[in-house]
Structure formats: C-alpha cells, structure tokens
Design a protein around this motif. Structure first.
Motif: not given
Ligand code: TLP
Length: 343
Positions: A6, A57-59, A62, A83, A88, A135, A139, A168, A170-171, A199, A317
């Motif tokens: 990751s 965190t990303g979680v 969200n 995700h 989550e 999203e 992912n 979301d 995240a990326r 990330k 992946r």
């Molecule tokens: N993704 C992680 C794992 O949880 C799968 C990864 O290795 O890809 N939204 C998206 C789209 C994400 O991919 C992730 C993390 C999160 C939220 C959550 O972020 P964190 O880990 O900071 O809570």
C-alpha cells in the motif's frame, strides 16, 4: 524489502522529519496549535472550501462526514466495493446507525442510471436515501479516476433528489495529478471532502476533511465525540504541510512506475493484467491457477523480497509510492517472473 502492499507504508523523508522537529505546537483541542491551524487553512484553500479539520485517519474523516449528513435509519448510497463499505469495520452502521446501499460500478465508478435506480422514493416502508458517497480514486477499482463530467452528472442527480454529498478523496491528489484537474474542481461538487496525507503524499499519519465553516464546526465537535480530539499534534500537521508542499507533483512518478510494473507483468506468461486500466498508482493482476495457494505465492514473494496484498483468489494489488523507485519496480518484476513461473 520492496513494499508494494500500500501507499500507506511510506516513511517520512529527512526533510519531512526536520519539518516535524521544527514545528511550533499548542493544544489543538483549544484551537491553539498554530501548525494544525496552518494545515487546516492550507487544505481548505487548496480545495476551495471555507474550513478544514485535521483528523487522525481516513476512516475517521469518512465516518464523521457520514454522521454529520445522516440520521439513524437513513440509507447511504456507496459503490459496492467502496472503502466505506468494505474496509471501515462496519462503522457506518455502528457509529451512525445508517444502512449502506451498495450500487455496482465499473472499476468502482458509478453511473447516473445505477444511482438513480437506487435512490428510494418516499415510502413508509423504505429507509430515506440521504447521502451519496463517491471515492476518488477508487481503491478496489484499481486506482481508477472519475472523470469530472461523471462527477458533475452524479452530483447533479443527487442534488435533484435532495441528497447530501461526501467525497472519500483518500487519493484525490492522485486523481488530480493524473487528470490535470485541480483538487478544488473536484471538491466544489461536494458538501464534505476527506483526503489522506498518509498515503501517496507520504505523511506518517493524518487526513483532512474540508467543508464550509458551519459544517466544520459541527465536525470538530463530532471529532471530539468520536475520541479524535488531539493535543500537541503540530508535529504531525507539519508533516502534512510538508507533504502538500513537496509531494504532490511527484505522484506522477508513482503513476509511471505503476504503468511500468503493469507492462512487466503483462509480458509474463499467464499473468492477467489490464495495462490500460492502470491510471494512477495501483496495479491489479491475477496469476494462473496453479498448485500454489494465494498465501503460498505471497510467502514466496515475501521471501524473495517483495510484499504484496491479495485482493482475491490469486488476485493481487501492487501499489507504488514514494519509497518505491524505478529500480525497485524492475527488481519486483524479476521476482514476480520467477515466483509466478514456478507456481
Ligand atoms: N485504504 C487502505 C486499506 O484500508 C485498504 C489501503 O491500503 O489502501 N478511503 C480509501 C479509499 C482508502 O483506500 C483508505 C485506506 C481509507 C479511506 C482509510 O484511510 P485510513 O487507513 O487512514 O483510515
């Protein structure tokens, strides 16, 4: 070890560690951490919103947003491999009491027709649909990028039905660099946007939520309720500022490395990979049925020096990031050729 599990595994660079060590700090629950305040203002301004909130965190980004936009018993539309749905921990139901309505997309990307069919019409029997979450990049979709026009159509539709909108992201910066679209261009369609510093941007921890000032004030309270009120975290915010200042344009290198890895995999007999689907920093691929289990193949890769994640039976992946250089990709390619040929 070449770690392709990751882009969350990146370690802070020397420059980032220096910025962290130099950070001015204060108690952020009192709103007195100058570095956190600077990061929040910077994130808001980059995404064209009034205010920002630093979350661990990303979680959490969200889940705070879901809580903000919904009432218990509501239904939230998400893509079926989102995700929020898969990874989550069931938190949307346990923390906000909502039900998620999964809608099938293509490589994680939803169409207006599919979303329109899923929006509940007012009826005594059904939960009200109150929120749509997208999203970007997706992912499980393999780092796929929503075109801006699709986002415009989906969000127009959601608005017509009175739904709130959360991204979301995240990326989100990967999408922006890939498509040449400013993050604010994506963000303007949503009520709340979360994105991760930890990330591809390379910070050790931290995500942001941006929105208007009133919603951010409510989210700040909810963050405390969820146990995410942090104190002298300016050092972590400094890593986030450094990431936004130094690690955005370089995401293009990760995307080129992912494409290169996909091309190497494509040349391996039996390995199934869609090179054209590699838009950002993820490569999804399958290896042929063999005597070795998925776990066995992962172990062989690990012993040869590459870490990977499995996403299904013989499906993997690989994610490129700031600690993976072109020569690492070439070395990983040689290891995969050996492990998968002997499998
Ligand atoms: N993704 C992680 C794992 O949880 C799968 C990864 O290795 O890809 N939204 C998206 C789209 C994400 O991919 C992730 C993390 C999160 C939220 C959550 O972020 P964190 O880990 O900071 O809570």
């Amino acid at each position: 070890m070449i770690d392709l599990r990751s882009d969350t595994v990146t370690k802070p660079t020397v420059g980032m560690r220096q910025a962290m060590a130099d950070a001015e700090v204060g108690d952020d629950v009192y709103g007195e951490d100058p570095t956190v305040n600077r990061l929040e203002a910077m994130a808001a301004s980059l995404l064209g919103k009034e205010a920002g909130l630093f979350v661990p965190t990303g979680v959490m980004g969200n889940q705070l947003s879901i809580r903000l936009h919904t009432q218990p018993g509501d239904e939230v539309i998400v893509e079926s491999s989102a995700h929020i749905l898969r990874y989550e921990g069931g938190s949307a139901s346990s923390l906000s009491g909502v039900q998620l309505c999964p809608v099938q997309g293509i490589r994680g990307l939803l169409s207006s027709d599919a979303v329109e069919a899923a929006i509940r019409r007012p009826d005594l029997h059904t939960p009200p649909t109150t929120l749509l979450c997208l999203e970007q990049t997706h992912n499980v979709g393999g780092g796929s990028v929503y075109p801006l026009e699709t986002i415009r159509q989906l969000t127009d539709l959601a608005r017509r039905h009175g739904l709130a909108l959360h991204l979301d992201g995240a990326r989100l910066f990967n999408a922006s660099v890939k498509a040449g679209v400013k993050v604010a261009e994506y963000a303007r369609f949503f009520d709340t946007v979360s994105f991760c510093l930890s990330k591809g941007l390379g910070a050790p921890v931290g995500s942001m939520v941006v929105s208007d000032a009133v919603r951010i004030q409510k989210l700040r309270r909810l963050r405390k309720v969820f146990g995410g009120g942090m104190r002298q975290v300016g050092m972590l915010a400094a890593a986030g500022i450094y990431a936004l200042e130094h690690h955005v344009t370089r995401l293009a290198d990760d995307h080129a490395n992912a494409k290169h890895l996909a091309q190497l995999l494509q040349a391996m007999p039996g390995v199934a990979v869609d090179v054209s689907a590699v838009e950002t920093n993820m490569v999804m691929f399958q290896v042929p049925k063999s005597s070795k289990s998925t776990e066995h193949l992962l172990k062989d890769c690990r012993e040869a020096g590459v870490l990977l994640n499995a996403v299904g039976e013989r499906s993997f992946r690989a994610v490129t990031h700031l600690d993976v250089h072109r020569e690492d990709v070439d070395a990983a390619g040689r290891i995969f050729a050996r492990v998968f040929a002997s499998g």
